[in-house]
Design an enzyme around this catalytic site. Sequence first.
Site, PDB file in Angstrom:
ATOM      1  N   ARG A 197       0.824  -1.219   0.026  1.00  0.00           N
ATOM      2  CA  ARG A 197       0.022   0.069  -0.033  1.00  0.00           C
ATOM      3  C   ARG A 197       1.029   1.198   0.136  1.00  0.00           C
ATOM      4  O   ARG A 197       2.209   1.186   0.468  1.00  0.00           O
ATOM      5  CB  ARG A 197      -0.955  -0.024   1.330  1.00  0.00           C
ATOM      6  N   LYS A 243      -1.934  -2.314   8.105  1.00  0.00           N
ATOM      7  CA  LYS A 243      -3.284  -1.665   8.786  1.00  0.00           C
ATOM      8  C   LYS A 243      -3.074  -2.361  10.196  1.00  0.00           C
ATOM      9  O   LYS A 243      -2.943  -3.531  10.394  1.00  0.00           O
ATOM     10  CB  LYS A 243      -4.472  -2.094   8.011  1.00  0.00           C
ATOM     11  N   HIS A 270      -2.553   3.005  -6.271  1.00  0.00           N
ATOM     12  CA  HIS A 270      -3.194   1.789  -5.825  1.00  0.00           C
ATOM     13  C   HIS A 270      -3.512   0.778  -6.842  1.00  0.00           C
ATOM     14  O   HIS A 270      -3.523  -0.859  -6.569  1.00  0.00           O
ATOM     15  CB  HIS A 270      -4.664   1.856  -5.192  1.00  0.00           C
ATOM     16  N   TYR A 314      -9.753 -11.061  -6.830  1.00  0.00           N
ATOM     17  CA  TYR A 314      -8.893 -11.039  -7.873  1.00  0.00           C
ATOM     18  C   TYR A 314      -9.312 -12.271  -8.787  1.00  0.00           C
ATOM     19  O   TYR A 314      -8.788 -12.171  -9.895  1.00  0.00           O
ATOM     20  CB  TYR A 314      -7.336 -11.393  -7.526  1.00  0.00           C
TER      21      TYR A 314
END
Length: 318
Positions: free
Chosen positions: A172, A196, A264, A299
Amino acid sequence: MKPPGPMMNELLAIGHPEVMAERRRWLASLAEERRLSEKTVDAYERDTRQFLTFLTGHLAGPPRLSDICALRPADLRGFLAQRRKGGAGARTLGRGLAGLRSFLRYLERNGLANAAGAGAVRSPKQPKSLPKALTDREALKVVTADAQLAEEPWIAARNAAVLTLLYGCGLRIAEALDLTPADFSGPVTSLRVTGKGGKTRIVPMIAAAAEAVETYRKLCPYHIEPEEPIFRGARGAKLQPAIIQREMQKLRAALGLPDSATPHALRHSFATHLLAGGGDLRTIQELLGHASLSTTQVYTGVDSARLLEIYDRAHPRA
């Protein structure tokens, strides 16, 4: 017009001083303790500000902590209904509810409220959206050092290094900009990443990424301590995401890339191209730092024609 700053946001929010004080402490804890991105904290600030404004109209006065404690699921559903009527989509509503739950749980941990009401409200069903991956050719154009538009060599090398980490390691943008020299102190082929929630993972670092970072570090004019972010702005402060986003806009125009070519999107492309090259979802989940496999499973729905185009090739930068 510039967006309102923290002080103006405080003035715009409506709530009793005791509520506002706890809200400030909660927002600070999101950034300092939970290490949420600035973008997420700003979004939660807006969501709770709008909720307090809603409650002020609902209660005919600024809400106190006792009012927050007495919240019912119907109050939260009423707020979400008002936002939906105003044009908010499912993703915005879901994020808003997540922010309110976080605030109420914070108050509950401090003995100031009950978060059960928020837990009883279902999150809006999210529409499935497929990642917009770049082709391998487009991604390689973006991360090639000589494609960078900056006039100063060290800034061009910096931009190339950041973008290579996004595509070559699946980071990220906030994770890349938080990297310190200490994160590179392990084996030369690996990288420590703090994601995160402050969760740490070790990801492989392909040669192209290692070379791009090393080139930048040799050219960077600033001394960087082991625990300081390695990526710096022109004046030596920590590099901000907006700078890389602006650089990507310039590259899009120069290279004729679609608007979907964002920082991104490079991370999406990393996952998509690995999957096309035979990578399994569990491994990709670990590399991306996804808490849930369901997040990674999106995905599998990426356009089959794009996957076939690169099917027999492993990651182009490996």
